[in-house]
Design a protein around this motif. Structure first.
Motif, PDB file in Angstrom:
ATOM      1  N   PRO A 525       1.087  -0.904  -0.037  1.00 20.84           N
ATOM      2  CA  PRO A 525      -0.270   0.119  -0.244  1.00 20.84           C
ATOM      3  C   PRO A 525       1.009   1.259   0.086  1.00 20.84           C
ATOM      4  O   PRO A 525       1.666   0.743   0.822  1.00 20.84           O
ATOM      5  CB  PRO A 525      -0.657  -0.232   1.308  1.00 20.84           C
ATOM      6  CG  PRO A 525      -0.466  -1.181   1.543  1.00 20.84           C
ATOM      7  CD  PRO A 525       0.423  -1.746   1.011  1.00 20.84           C
ATOM      8  N   ALA A 526       0.156   2.315  -0.325  1.00 19.66           N
ATOM      9  CA  ALA A 526       0.889   3.845  -0.239  1.00 19.66           C
ATOM     10  C   ALA A 526       1.304   4.632   0.693  1.00 19.66           C
ATOM     11  O   ALA A 526       2.525   5.424   0.667  1.00 19.66           O
ATOM     12  CB  ALA A 526       0.062   4.395  -1.258  1.00 19.66           C
ATOM     13  N   ASP A 527       0.428   3.805   2.126  1.00 18.67           N
ATOM     14  CA  ASP A 527       0.952   4.356   2.681  1.00 18.67           C
ATOM     15  C   ASP A 527       1.751   3.486   4.084  1.00 18.67           C
ATOM     16  O   ASP A 527       1.778   3.622   4.910  1.00 18.67           O
ATOM     17  CB  ASP A 527      -0.038   4.519   3.868  1.00 18.67           C
ATOM     18  CG  ASP A 527      -1.261   3.597   4.349  1.00 18.67           C
ATOM     19  OD1 ASP A 527      -0.824   2.436   3.573  1.00 18.67           O
ATOM     20  OD2 ASP A 527      -2.028   4.081   4.688  1.00 18.67           O
ATOM     21  N   HIS A 528       1.690   2.282   3.634  1.00 22.13           N
ATOM     22  CA  HIS A 528       2.769   1.462   4.241  1.00 22.13           C
ATOM     23  C   HIS A 528       4.431   2.184   4.789  1.00 22.13           C
ATOM     24  O   HIS A 528       5.127   2.948   4.093  1.00 22.13           O
ATOM     25  CB  HIS A 528       3.477  -0.159   3.249  1.00 22.13           C
ATOM     26  CG  HIS A 528       3.795  -1.475   4.581  1.00 22.13           C
ATOM     27  ND1 HIS A 528       5.013  -1.303   4.430  1.00 22.13           N
ATOM     28  CD2 HIS A 528       2.832  -1.856   4.299  1.00 22.13           C
ATOM     29  CE1 HIS A 528       5.050  -2.272   5.425  1.00 22.13           C
ATOM     30  NE2 HIS A 528       3.600  -2.809   5.192  1.00 22.13           N
ATOM     31  N   ALA A 529       4.585   1.428   5.997  1.00 23.30           N
ATOM     32  CA  ALA A 529       5.474   2.080   6.027  1.00 23.30           C
ATOM     33  C   ALA A 529       7.666   1.988   5.637  1.00 23.30           C
ATOM     34  O   ALA A 529       8.324   2.938   5.794  1.00 23.30           O
ATOM     35  CB  ALA A 529       5.944   0.698   8.067  1.00 23.30           C
ATOM     36  N   ARG A 530       7.086   0.635   4.890  1.00 21.23           N
ATOM     37  CA  ARG A 530       8.151   0.654   3.773  1.00 21.23           C
ATOM     38  C   ARG A 530       8.084   0.995   3.249  1.00 21.23           C
ATOM     39  O   ARG A 530       9.684   1.660   2.808  1.00 21.23           O
ATOM     40  CB  ARG A 530       8.134  -0.621   3.578  1.00 21.23           C
ATOM     41  CG  ARG A 530       8.814  -1.854   3.917  1.00 21.23           C
ATOM     42  CD  ARG A 530       7.908  -3.781   4.147  1.00 21.23           C
ATOM     43  NE  ARG A 530       8.905  -3.706   2.440  1.00 21.23           N
ATOM     44  CZ  ARG A 530       8.217  -5.192   1.869  1.00 21.23           C
ATOM     45  NH1 ARG A 530       7.009  -5.337   2.512  1.00 21.23           N
ATOM     46  NH2 ARG A 530       8.952  -5.069   0.802  1.00 21.23           N
ATOM     47  N   ARG A 531       7.423   2.378   2.699  1.00 19.85           N
ATOM     48  CA  ARG A 531       7.908   3.055   1.847  1.00 19.85           C
ATOM     49  C   ARG A 531       7.843   5.092   2.492  1.00 19.85           C
ATOM     50  O   ARG A 531       7.709   5.704   1.578  1.00 19.85           O
ATOM     51  CB  ARG A 531       6.021   3.073   0.660  1.00 19.85           C
ATOM     52  CG  ARG A 531       5.745   2.669   0.233  1.00 19.85           C
ATOM     53  CD  ARG A 531       4.587   3.055  -0.835  1.00 19.85           C
ATOM     54  NE  ARG A 531       4.296   1.532  -1.306  1.00 19.85           N
ATOM     55  CZ  ARG A 531       4.649   1.291  -3.084  1.00 19.85           C
ATOM     56  NH1 ARG A 531       5.573   1.928  -3.003  1.00 19.85           N
ATOM     57  NH2 ARG A 531       3.859   0.078  -3.327  1.00 19.85           N
ATOM     58  N   ALA A 532       8.408   4.623   3.307  1.00 15.41           N
ATOM     59  CA  ALA A 532       8.450   6.059   3.924  1.00 15.41           C
ATOM     60  C   ALA A 532      10.042   6.223   3.316  1.00 15.41           C
ATOM     61  O   ALA A 532      10.555   5.512   3.342  1.00 15.41           O
ATOM     62  CB  ALA A 532       8.964   5.753   5.049  1.00 15.41           C
ATOM     63  N   LYS A 533      10.241   8.013   2.468  1.00 12.02           N
ATOM     64  CA  LYS A 533      11.546   8.093   2.338  1.00 12.02           C
ATOM     65  C   LYS A 533      11.830   9.116   3.554  1.00 12.02           C
ATOM     66  O   LYS A 533      11.984  10.257   3.405  1.00 12.02           O
ATOM     67  CB  LYS A 533      10.779   8.981   1.599  1.00 12.02           C
ATOM     68  CG  LYS A 533       9.988   8.605   0.073  1.00 12.02           C
ATOM     69  CD  LYS A 533       9.501   9.100  -0.950  1.00 12.02           C
ATOM     70  CE  LYS A 533       8.168   8.747  -1.526  1.00 12.02           C
ATOM     71  NZ  LYS A 533       8.021   9.760  -2.500  1.00 12.02           N
ATOM     72  N   PRO A 534      13.120   8.217   3.819  1.00 13.27           N
ATOM     73  CA  PRO A 534      13.765   8.957   4.917  1.00 13.27           C
ATOM     74  C   PRO A 534      15.237   9.670   4.476  1.00 13.27           C
ATOM     75  O   PRO A 534      15.526   9.758   2.438  1.00 13.27           O
ATOM     76  CB  PRO A 534      14.760   8.108   6.219  1.00 13.27           C
ATOM     77  CG  PRO A 534      14.771   6.926   4.791  1.00 13.27           C
ATOM     78  CD  PRO A 534      13.002   6.740   4.018  1.00 13.27           C
ATOM     79  N   GLU A 535      15.345  11.533   4.798  1.00 16.30           N
ATOM     80  CA  GLU A 535      16.486  11.988   3.746  1.00 16.30           C
ATOM     81  C   GLU A 535      17.553  11.261   3.549  1.00 16.30           C
ATOM     82  O   GLU A 535      18.873  10.306   5.086  1.00 16.30           O
ATOM     83  CB  GLU A 535      16.452  13.607   4.513  1.00 16.30           C
ATOM     84  CG  GLU A 535      17.278  14.254   3.843  1.00 16.30           C
ATOM     85  CD  GLU A 535      17.756  15.598   4.783  1.00 16.30           C
ATOM     86  OE1 GLU A 535      18.052  16.626   4.468  1.00 16.30           O
ATOM     87  OE2 GLU A 535      16.742  15.936   5.371  1.00 16.30           O
ATOM     88  N   LYS A 536      18.403  11.337   2.123  1.00 18.49           N
ATOM     89  CA  LYS A 536      19.412  10.651   2.094  1.00 18.49           C
ATOM     90  C   LYS A 536      20.549  11.755   2.008  1.00 18.49           C
ATOM     91  O   LYS A 536      20.225  12.383   1.316  1.00 18.49           O
ATOM     92  CB  LYS A 536      19.510   9.316   0.935  1.00 18.49           C
ATOM     93  CG  LYS A 536      18.603   8.186   1.418  1.00 18.49           C
ATOM     94  CD  LYS A 536      18.138   6.992   0.373  1.00 18.49           C
ATOM     95  CE  LYS A 536      17.144   6.740   0.980  1.00 18.49           C
ATOM     96  NZ  LYS A 536      17.137   5.127  -0.212  1.00 18.49           N
ATOM     97  N   LYS A 537      21.883  11.542   2.417  1.00 16.40           N
ATOM     98  CA  LYS A 537      22.648  12.128   2.022  1.00 16.40           C
ATOM     99  C   LYS A 537      23.275  11.463   0.453  1.00 16.40           C
ATOM    100  O   LYS A 537      23.403  10.819   0.628  1.00 16.40           O
ATOM    101  CB  LYS A 537      24.055  12.214   3.148  1.00 16.40           C
ATOM    102  CG  LYS A 537      23.591  12.329   4.752  1.00 16.40           C
ATOM    103  CD  LYS A 537      24.574  12.345   5.262  1.00 16.40           C
ATOM    104  CE  LYS A 537      24.208  12.777   6.587  1.00 16.40           C
ATOM    105  NZ  LYS A 537      25.249  12.811   7.647  1.00 16.40           N
ATOM    106  N   VAL A 538      23.950  13.141   0.188  1.00 14.45           N
ATOM    107  CA  VAL A 538      24.719  12.690  -1.278  1.00 14.45           C
ATOM    108  C   VAL A 538      25.859  11.990  -0.794  1.00 14.45           C
ATOM    109  O   VAL A 538      26.356  12.359  -0.009  1.00 14.45           O
ATOM    110  CB  VAL A 538      24.552  13.900  -2.064  1.00 14.45           C
ATOM    111  CG1 VAL A 538      25.369  14.113  -3.531  1.00 14.45           C
ATOM    112  CG2 VAL A 538      22.892  15.008  -2.352  1.00 14.45           C
TER     113      VAL A 538
END
Length: 774
Positions: A525-538
Motif C-alpha cells: 500500500p502507498a501508506d505502508h511504513a516500508r515506503r517511508a522516505k528518509p532523507e538521504k545524504k549525497v
C-alpha cells in the motif's frame, strides 16, 4: 603578378634555420632533405607577405559575413538544436543528462549561455518551437559555431600559407570552404560540427608549424606547437569521438617522422638511441598523454556542474545516481520482501516482464520445434499481466517478511495465470543459441521441474548480503541450473506473439543489456511504513569510476544508433553529394533549410582527389620506366605535403565504411575540408613552372652541375610569371564557378527567401528530396 624565385638561403630562412647552420642541437641536421619528411615545406612562390596578410583579412571578413548574415532566421528550433540547445540548458540548471558525445562542445554552448545571463529555462523540446515566445538568446548560442566556422576558413588559408603554397593555391583551398553551403549551414545553428571541424583544422595547422621547427628540437617554440597540436587533438575528440580520426592523421605523420629519425644513414648524422628515445617520449607526452589529460579534464568539469538528478539518471547505475542530489529513483527505493508482488522492467528497452495464456507455436518459421509452453514476453505498457510474486526457493521455507538479498535464489509466480517462470534447454524463437523462457504449473515447479524454476538475484556491483530494492537495485536474473541471464531485445515477435518482445536466456552474462530493475511493489500500500522516505545524504564516487561508467554507457548507446532514418546516407554518396538532410520547413512561406554542400565545390574537390591519385600513379609508372619528369622538390611536395592532406582526407573518410551506426552527410565535413587542401595543392602543381624545373640540372654523366647562367635564370623567371598568370586565371575561374553554386543554393542554406515550385525543382540537381517541389 611576378613570381619570386626562392634561393636555398631563402628556403632555409623560411624554415627558421640559419643558412650557415650545418647541424642543430640533439643531433638533428639542418639539411634534412624534404623528401624525408611527412609534410615538406617550401617557400611561397607568389605574393609578398603583405599580400598574404591582406588576402587572409579579406577571406576572414567574408567568412564572418557568410556565417553571420541572417543568423537570427529562423527564430525557431531547427533540427538537432533540440538536442544541443537542451544540453546547454541542462548545464545551466546543473541537471544531469546523458549524451553519446563527449562534453567539450556542449560546455562551450553552456558557457555562451552563461555569458549572456541565460538561466536554462527552455528545454528545446520540439522542432519549430519559438525562441522569441520563450525568450531564449538563440542568436548568442548560434554565434558560437558561426565564429568557429568563420575562423575555420582562416585556419585553412593559414595551413596552405604555412605549407609554403602560392597565394592562388591558398585562395582556392580557403574558398572551397568559405563558399560551401554545408559548412555555412552547419555553423549557423546550435550544433557541434563547427567545433569539431575547427579543432580538426587547428590540429593540422599546429602540427605543420611544429614540423617546420624539426631542425630546432626541444626549443620553446618546438614545445609550444607540439603541446598546441595535442590540445587541438584533445578538443577534437572531446567534441565527438570521430575526432579520433585526426589522431590517426597526425599519428601517421609522427610515425613517419620517427622512422626517419631512426635511420642511421640520415643526412647530418644518426641519432643515438637515447636521443631518439627523447624524441619519442616528447611526442608521446605532447600528442598522447597531454591530450588524454585535457580529455579527462572536460569530463571532470562535466561531473562538477551536473550535480542534480535529471533525465540522464536512468543511464547510470544506482551508485552513480547516489552522487546526485534530489534523485527521485533512490528516494522511492523500497526493500523487497519474499511474497511481494512486483513488476520487472528491462533497463534498456523499458519493456516489462510479461506473460499471458497464449502458447508458443509448434514450429517456428525456420522449422525449429518449440516447447509449446506459455509465452513469456516483453511488453511496453503497464498491465496486470506484468505482475509477478517473488517466492522463496522451497515450498516450506519460512521467509514471510524477510528481505531478499543479493545472490538469493527465488522463484517468480505469474499472478494472473498462477504459473511459475521457467527456462530450459529449448531454443528461443529468434536465437537458436539462447534458451526459451516459459512458465509451468505450480505442481511441476515443485516437482520434476523444480531445478529449472530457480533463479538467482544478482545485483549489479552489489555486495554480499546487500538488500534487494525496487528501482535502485539494477540486477540480472540468472537461471540457476544453466547460468544464463534473462534478456530481451527490441525486435518484435511475429503475430503469434502479438508483436511483443522476445524473452530468452543469454549465455553472455557480462552484457549490460541483461540488466533489469523492479519498478514497483504492487502489493505494498502507498501508506505502508516500508515506503517511508528518509532523507538521504549525497554520496561521492571516485572520478575515474564515474568516468569509466559513463564511457561504457556512451559507447554502448552510440553503437545502438543503427535504426534507419529518412535522411541518413552512406559514405559512398558523400563525395558526390547525392543527398542532403531536411533541417526545417515553414509551409506558409515555403521556406526551408536543407543541409547540402555546394555541388560545384564538392564535385571539384572530389575530382581533384582522383586527379591527385592519377598523378602519383603516373609518376610511379614513369619512374619504373626510367623517366623522371619532376625535380626533387616538386616530388617531395607532391608526396609529402599534398600527401599529408590526402592522408587527412582518407583517415576522415574511409573509417565510416566499417561503421554500423546511422550516418549523415555532416560526417563528411572534416574530410571535405581536407579535400579542399588537396585541391589547392594540386592547382599549384598543375599551374606552376617552378615544379617543372629543378635548381640543379643533371649532366649527361648523371652528376649534378651548377645552376644555369644568369640569362637562363631570367628566362625561367619570365616563364614563372606566365605560370602564375595561369594560376590566377584558374583560381578566378574556379572561384567564379564555386560562387555561382553557393549563391544558387543560398535559399536552402539560409532558409529564405521562400521558393516557388519551379525554383525548387531547378535546384534538384541530383534528385534532392526538397520540400515544396509541387
Amino acid at each position: 603578378m611576378a613570381s619570386t624565385t626562392a634561393t636555398p638561403e631563402a628556403t632555409l630562412r623560411q624554415r627558421n634555420v640559419p643558412a650557415s647552420s650545418k647541424k642543430a642541437k640533439n643531433g638533428v641536421s639542418d639539411d634534412v632533405e624534404t623528401d624525408k619528411v611527412p609534410n615538406a615545406v617550401a617557400p611561397a612562390k607568389a605574393g609578398s607577405e603583405l599580400e598574404y596578410k591582406l588576402a587572409l583579412g579579406l577571406v576572414t571578413a567574408l567568412a564572418f559575413l557568410t556565417r553571420f548574415w541572417g543568423i537570427s532566421h529562423p527564430d525557431e528550433v531547427v533540427f538537432d538544436e533540440v538536442h544541443f540547445g537542451k544540453f546547454a540548458s541542462y548545464y545551466l540548471e546543473r541537471t544531469y543528462f546523458f549524451d553519446v558525445h563527449p562534453p567539450f562542445g556542449k560546455l562551450l554552448f553552456a558557457f555562451m549561455g552563461w555569458l549572456v545571463g541565460y538561466d536554462g529555462h527552455f528545454h528545446f523540446e520540439n522542432i519549430g518551437d519559438s525562441y522569441i515566445t520563450n525568450k531564449v538568446p538563440y542568436v548568442a548560442f548560434r554565434s558560437l559555431p558561426a565564429i568557429l566556422g568563420a575562423l575555420t576558413v582562416s585556419v585553412v588559408y593559414m595551413i596552405m600559407w604555412e605549407s609554403g603554397y602560392s597565394l592562388p593555391a591558398c585562395l582556392v583551398a580557403a574558398g572551397l570552404v568559405l563558399l560551401d553551403n554545408a559548412h555555412i549551414g552547419q555553423t549557423r545553428l546550435i550544433l557541434l560540427d563547427a567545433t569539431l571541424v575547427f579543432a580538426m583544422a587547428c590540429s593540422l595547422l599546429c602540427y605543420i608549424k611544429f614540423h617546420k621547427l624539426r631542425h630546432e628540437p626541444f626549443s620553446r617554440k618546438w614545445w609550444k606547437w607540439l603541446i598546441l597540436t595535442g590540445f587541438a587533438l584533445s578538443c577534437d575528440i572531446s567534441t565527438k569521438y570521430v575526432g579520433l580520426f585526426a589522431f590517426i592523421t597526425i599519428g601517421s605523420a609522427v610515425c613517419i617522422d620517427l622512422w626517419d629519425l631512426l635511420d642511421v644513414k640520415r643526412p647530418g648524422g644518426a641519432l643515438t638511441l637515447p636521443q631518439f628515445g627523447k624524441h619519442f617520449a616528447a611526442r608521446a607526452f605532447g600528442l598522447i598523454i597531454m591530450p588524454f589529460i585535457f580529455y579527462l579534464f572536460w569530463f571532470q568539469v562535466h561531473f562538477s556542474i551536473l550535480n542534480r538528478s535529471g533525465p540522464g539518471d536512468d543511464f547510470m547505475t544506482p551508485e552513480f545516481q547516489e552522487t546526485l542530489s534530489d534523485n527521485i529513483m533512490l528516494a522511492n527505493a523500497v526493500t523487497i520482501d519474499y511474497y511481494d508482488t512486483i513488476s520487472i522492467r528491462h533497463k534498456e528497452t523499458k519493456a516489462y516482464l510479461h506473460s499471458h495464456p497464449d502458447r508458443y507455436p509448434l514450429r517456428y518459421d525456420d522449422g525449429r520445434v518449440s516447447s509449446q509452453g506459455q509465452q513469456v514476453t516483453g511488453y511496453p505498457f503497464n498491465d496486470t499481466n506484468n505482475y509477478w510474486q517473488i517466492l522463496p526457493p522451497g515450498p516450506d521455507d519460512q521467509k514471510l517478511g524477510q528481505h531478499i538479498k543479493n545472490h538469493d535464489l527465488v522463484r517468480l509466480r505469474h499472478i494472473v495465470t498462477d504459473t511459475i517462470l521457467l527456462s530450459h534447454d529449448v531454443a528461443s524463437p529468434y536465437y537458436p543459441t539462447n534458451q526459451e523462457f516459459t512458465t509451468v504449473p505450480i505442481g511441476d515447479a515443485y516437482g520434476d521441474r523444480a531445478a529449472d524454476t530457480l533463479f538467482e538475484i544478482r545485483i549489479e556491483h552489489g555486495k554480499a548480503n546487500q538488500e534487494f530494492k525496487s528501482i535502485s537495485s539494477h540486477f540480472k536474473l540468472i537461471h540457476n541450473p544453466s547460468k544464463v541471464a534473462m534478456w530481451t531485445h527490441s525486435k518484435p515477435l511475429p503475430e503469434w506473439g502479438f508483436k511483443q518482445q522476445e524473452i530468452n536466456g543469454n549465455k553472455q552474462l557480462a552484457q549490460s543489456s541483461n540488466v533489469w530493475l523492479v519498478e514497483d511493489i504492487a502489493s505494498l500500500p502507498a501508506d505502508h511504513a516500508r515506503r517511508a522516505k528518509p532523507e538521504k545524504k549525497v554520496k561521492t564516487l571516485p572520478f575515474l569510476r564515474k568516468w569509466f561508467e559513463l564511457q561504457r554507457s556512451m559507447f554502448w548507446h552510440n553503437n545502438q544508433l543503427t535504426s534507419s532514418h529518412p535522411y541518413a546516407s552512406l559514405p559512398y554518396q558523400w563525395p558526390f553529394l547525392l543527398r542532403g538532410v531536411s533541417f526545417w520547413t515553414q509551409n506558409d512561406t515555403r521556406q526551408q533549410i536543407y543541409f547540402l554542400g555546394n555541388p560545384i565545390g564538392w564535385w571539384l574537390a572530389s575530382s581533384v582527389l582522383a586527379i591527385y591519385v592519377g598523378i602519383v600513379l603516373a609518376d610511379q609508372f614513369s619512374l619504373r620506366r626510367g623517366l623522371d619528369a619532376m625535380d626533387r622538390r616538386t616530388r617531395s611536395r607532391l608526396y609529402n605535403s599534398t600527401g599529408f592532406f590526402f592522408l587527412a582526407w582518407a583517415t576522415h573518410y574511409f573509417p565510416f565504411f566499417v561503421m554500423g551506426r546511422q550516418l549523415f552527410l555532416h560526417h563528411y565535413l572534416p574530410a571535405h575540408l581536407a579535400s579542399a587542401l588537396v585541391a589547392g595543392s594540386v592547382v599549384e602543381f598543375l599551374f606552376s613552372t617552378d615544379s617543372a624545373e629543378s635548381d640543379y640540372q643533371p649532366s649527361k654523366s648523371g652528376k649534378k652541375v651548377a645552376p644555369t647562367t644568369k640569362r637562363r635564370l631570367s628566362a625561367r623567371e619570365r616563364l614563372a610569371g606566365q605560370s602564375m598568370a595561369g594560376a590566377w586565371i584558374a583560381t578566378a575561374v574556379i572561384m567564379a564557378l564555386v560562387a555561382f553554386g553557393w549563391y544558387f543554393f543560398l535559399p536552402l542554406t539560409y532558409g529564405y527567401p521562400g521558393l516557388t515550385a519551379p525554383e525548387v525543382n531547378r535546384r534538384k540537381w541530383l534528385g534532392y528530396d526538397l520540400h515544396f517541389a509541387k
